[in-house]
Motif scaffolding. Structure first.
Motif, PDB file in Angstrom:
ATOM      1  N   HIS A  91       0.818  -5.250   1.289  1.00 43.79           N
ATOM      2  CA  HIS A  91       2.342  -3.741   1.171  1.00 43.79           C
ATOM      3  C   HIS A  91       3.110  -4.697   2.374  1.00 43.79           C
ATOM      4  O   HIS A  91       3.849  -4.645   1.740  1.00 43.79           O
ATOM      5  CB  HIS A  91       1.688  -2.948   1.654  1.00 43.79           C
ATOM      6  CG  HIS A  91       2.736  -2.069   1.927  1.00 43.79           C
ATOM      7  ND1 HIS A  91       2.918  -0.669   1.215  1.00 43.79           N
ATOM      8  CD2 HIS A  91       3.457  -1.517   3.558  1.00 43.79           C
ATOM      9  CE1 HIS A  91       3.961  -0.085   1.392  1.00 43.79           C
ATOM     10  NE2 HIS A  91       3.635  -0.352   3.185  1.00 43.79           N
ATOM     11  N   ILE A 121       3.170   2.695  -1.823  1.00 47.14           N
ATOM     12  CA  ILE A 121       2.292   1.721  -1.526  1.00 47.14           C
ATOM     13  C   ILE A 121       2.525   1.021  -2.688  1.00 47.14           C
ATOM     14  O   ILE A 121       2.485   1.304  -3.958  1.00 47.14           O
ATOM     15  CB  ILE A 121       1.270   2.337  -1.617  1.00 47.14           C
ATOM     16  CG1 ILE A 121       0.836   3.480  -0.560  1.00 47.14           C
ATOM     17  CG2 ILE A 121       0.278   1.445  -1.019  1.00 47.14           C
ATOM     18  CD1 ILE A 121      -0.424   4.272   0.268  1.00 47.14           C
ATOM     19  N   GLY A 122       2.588  -0.657  -2.195  1.00 38.19           N
ATOM     20  CA  GLY A 122       2.666  -1.230  -3.359  1.00 38.19           C
ATOM     21  C   GLY A 122       1.590  -2.167  -3.425  1.00 38.19           C
ATOM     22  O   GLY A 122       0.541  -2.560  -2.817  1.00 38.19           O
ATOM     23  N   ALA A 123       2.132  -2.345  -4.376  1.00 39.14           N
ATOM     24  CA  ALA A 123       0.717  -3.483  -4.988  1.00 39.14           C
ATOM     25  C   ALA A 123       1.416  -4.838  -5.765  1.00 39.14           C
ATOM     26  O   ALA A 123       2.546  -4.392  -6.575  1.00 39.14           O
ATOM     27  CB  ALA A 123       0.019  -2.995  -6.305  1.00 39.14           C
ATOM     28  N   ASN A 160      -5.114  -2.258  -3.611  1.00 37.81           N
ATOM     29  CA  ASN A 160      -4.007  -0.927  -3.207  1.00 37.81           C
ATOM     30  C   ASN A 160      -3.643  -0.164  -4.701  1.00 37.81           C
ATOM     31  O   ASN A 160      -2.923   0.504  -5.355  1.00 37.81           O
ATOM     32  CB  ASN A 160      -3.196  -1.252  -2.911  1.00 37.81           C
ATOM     33  CG  ASN A 160      -2.942  -1.348  -2.051  1.00 37.81           C
ATOM     34  OD1 ASN A 160      -3.575  -1.261  -0.915  1.00 37.81           O
ATOM     35  ND2 ASN A 160      -1.460  -2.112  -0.958  1.00 37.81           N
ATOM     36  N   ALA A 164      -1.089   2.671  -5.391  1.00 37.01           N
ATOM     37  CA  ALA A 164       0.240   1.842  -5.869  1.00 37.01           C
ATOM     38  C   ALA A 164       1.006   2.962  -6.032  1.00 37.01           C
ATOM     39  O   ALA A 164       0.309   3.530  -6.841  1.00 37.01           O
ATOM     40  CB  ALA A 164      -0.342   1.059  -5.922  1.00 37.01           C
ATOM     41  N   ASP A 165       2.204   3.524  -5.578  1.00 38.12           N
ATOM     42  CA  ASP A 165       3.430   3.888  -5.920  1.00 38.12           C
ATOM     43  C   ASP A 165       3.932   2.854  -6.558  1.00 38.12           C
ATOM     44  O   ASP A 165       5.169   3.153  -7.419  1.00 38.12           O
ATOM     45  CB  ASP A 165       4.305   4.577  -4.957  1.00 38.12           C
ATOM     46  CG  ASP A 165       3.417   5.817  -4.570  1.00 38.12           C
ATOM     47  OD1 ASP A 165       3.149   6.513  -4.844  1.00 38.12           O
ATOM     48  OD2 ASP A 165       2.615   5.851  -2.731  1.00 38.12           O
ATOM     49  N   ALA A 167       4.726  -1.635  -8.213  1.00 38.11           N
ATOM     50  CA  ALA A 167       3.724  -2.822  -8.026  1.00 38.11           C
ATOM     51  C   ALA A 167       4.823  -4.082  -9.000  1.00 38.11           C
ATOM     52  O   ALA A 167       6.561  -3.442  -9.712  1.00 38.11           O
ATOM     53  CB  ALA A 167       3.183  -2.665  -9.716  1.00 38.11           C
ATOM     54  N   CYS A 189       4.777   3.071 -10.671  1.00 38.07           N
ATOM     55  CA  CYS A 189       3.190   3.288 -11.258  1.00 38.07           C
ATOM     56  C   CYS A 189       3.427   5.072 -11.874  1.00 38.07           C
ATOM     57  O   CYS A 189       2.394   4.685 -12.492  1.00 38.07           O
ATOM     58  CB  CYS A 189       2.030   2.736  -9.999  1.00 38.07           C
ATOM     59  SG  CYS A 189       2.243   1.337  -9.078  1.00 38.07           S
ATOM     60  N   LYS A 196      -3.434   2.977 -14.724  1.00 37.19           N
ATOM     61  CA  LYS A 196      -4.608   2.845 -13.976  1.00 37.19           C
ATOM     62  C   LYS A 196      -6.076   2.778 -14.304  1.00 37.19           C
ATOM     63  O   LYS A 196      -6.453   4.059 -14.634  1.00 37.19           O
ATOM     64  CB  LYS A 196      -4.322   3.381 -13.082  1.00 37.19           C
ATOM     65  CG  LYS A 196      -3.497   3.467 -11.970  1.00 37.19           C
ATOM     66  CD  LYS A 196      -2.922   4.451 -10.584  1.00 37.19           C
ATOM     67  CE  LYS A 196      -1.622   4.316 -10.213  1.00 37.19           C
ATOM     68  NZ  LYS A 196      -1.190   4.741  -8.659  1.00 37.19           N
TER      69      LYS A 196
END
Length: 378
Positions: A91, A121-123, A160, A164-165, A167, A189, A196
């Motif tokens: 992240h 949240i990052g991926a 994540n 994740a929100d 990417a 995402c 997902k």
């Protein structure tokens, strides 16, 4: 742990604030996260509230405007708390930097403040079912259309991935099979076509959610491309040294934590009428690990400073990732041995540390790939 000169008083104050926050918001929930297979979103929000997300991203985008040493403290304290759950290395150290370094002003202004607050949240989406360390072989395809691109393909082992929100996705534009066809895209995402898949049932790192992702006619606006078309592979090569340093930092701290647990245990555990630490073999094994940990901290600090000074080379980062991940596995295995049968029982923390250690020699580039990279500089 030896005395370190890398950090200033401001860094030390930040570390103390992280420890206090972890005692309340992290440590009591580790077992719950291990069982559920992911870290709660409430924890990410709490990290944002406490200024622990995106510490080295400029304040204009919601970050702390600090240096990477603050990121390193988070990685160290997370490992010293005995968990791999909150994937700050992804992240803070990877996704945020791709967006900040290569994103348009619109993309940066939209996503970075949300990542800094814990709202998003990052991926990072690189690995594919048939592509691991060989990033040139990425197959996810991006087809140009009016106003943007249509992505089709799949990714796997995505940290994540469930939470994740946002990417960052590596995809190939056009039919060229080489590295020059790879571009990077930022995607929300929750977009139609972003699917997902299963949360992967891993041997270790169980509280860190890892998933399969699928892209089916996923539309990405032109402005969501990071940097220039066809420069994705170059950008990935530029960012990998920091990713590998993040892994090295976590590995060193996790090895130290395992060592500390083992020392406490052998001082209390009795065998044949005396404490286990009173056996010469125990003391010699501990002494060997202590010496290696001392060397490890000195090497790590030199590499962190080089990274902050923008002087860390690709070879040095690969060497750090190789050495510290191998050290972690060695130390944790030796420490588990000192626990005897209890070390193999899940209710003992050392068992979890042992499970979590093994993948460190695989992700971020396998030990074999690291050796190959290092050998090219000889």
């Amino acid at each position: 742990m030896p005395k370190r000169t890398l950090y200033s008083e401001d860094h030390d104050l930040f570390r103390e604030s992280v420890k206090k926050m972890y005692a309340k918001e992290l440590v009591p929930f580790v077992e719950e996260w291990e069982t559920k297979g992911l870290v709660s979103r409430e924890f990410w929000k709490a990290c944002g509230d406490n200024g622990m997300l995106l510490p080295d991203i400029p304040e204009a985008y919601g970050g702390g405007g600090l240096d990477f040493k603050f990121n390193a403290i988070l990685l160290e304290e997370t490992a010293l708390a005995g968990t791999t759950g909150p994937a700050f290395g992804v992240h803070n150290d990877i996704v945020a930097h791709y967006i900040h370094n290569y994103g348009s002003e619109t993309v940066k202004s939209h996503w970075l403040p949300k990542m800094a607050s814990g709202e998003a949240i990052g991926a990072i989406c690189m690995s594919e079912p048939s592509t691991g360390s060989d990033l040139k072989a990425v197959r996810t395809k991006s087809t140009p259309v009016d106003g943007g691109f249509i992505l089709n393909g799949s990714k796997t082992f995505i940290t994540n991935g469930i939470n994740a929100d946002v990417a960052v996705i590596a995809a190939r534009v056009g039919d060229d099979s080489g590295a020059k066809a790879i571009s990077l895209f930022v995607v929300a995402c929750n977009e139609k076509g972003f699917i997902k898949g299963n949360k992967l049932n891993k041997v270790g790192n169980r509280s860190s959610d890892t998933a399969e992702l699928f892209f089916e006619d996923l539309f990405v606006p032109t402005e969501n491309m990071l940097g220039e078309q066809g420069s994705g592979f170059i950008y990935m090569m530029k960012e990998l040294p920091q990713e590998r340093m993040s892994i090295a930092i976590s590995c060193q701290a996790a090895a130290q934590h395992a060592y500390d647990l083992a020392v406490d245990y052998v001082k209390e555990r009795k065998a044949f009428g005396k404490a286990v630490i009173d056996f010469q073999n125990t003391r010699f094994v501990l002494a060997d690990m202590k010496a290696k940990l001392q060397v490890g901290w000195a090497h790590l600090d030199a590499c962190i400073q080089a990274l902050v000074d923008k002087e860390l080379t690709t070879t040095e980062a690969a060497s750090a990732k190789l050495w510290h991940s191998e050290l972690r596995c060695e130390v944790v295995d030796n420490c588990l041995q000192m626990f005897g049968g209890y070390g193999y029982i899940e209710e003992y923390e050392i068992a979890r540390l042992w499970r979590d250690a093994r993948v460190m020699r695989i992700y971020g580039g396998t030990s074999e790939i690291m050796k190959d990279l290092i050998s090219r500089s000889i």
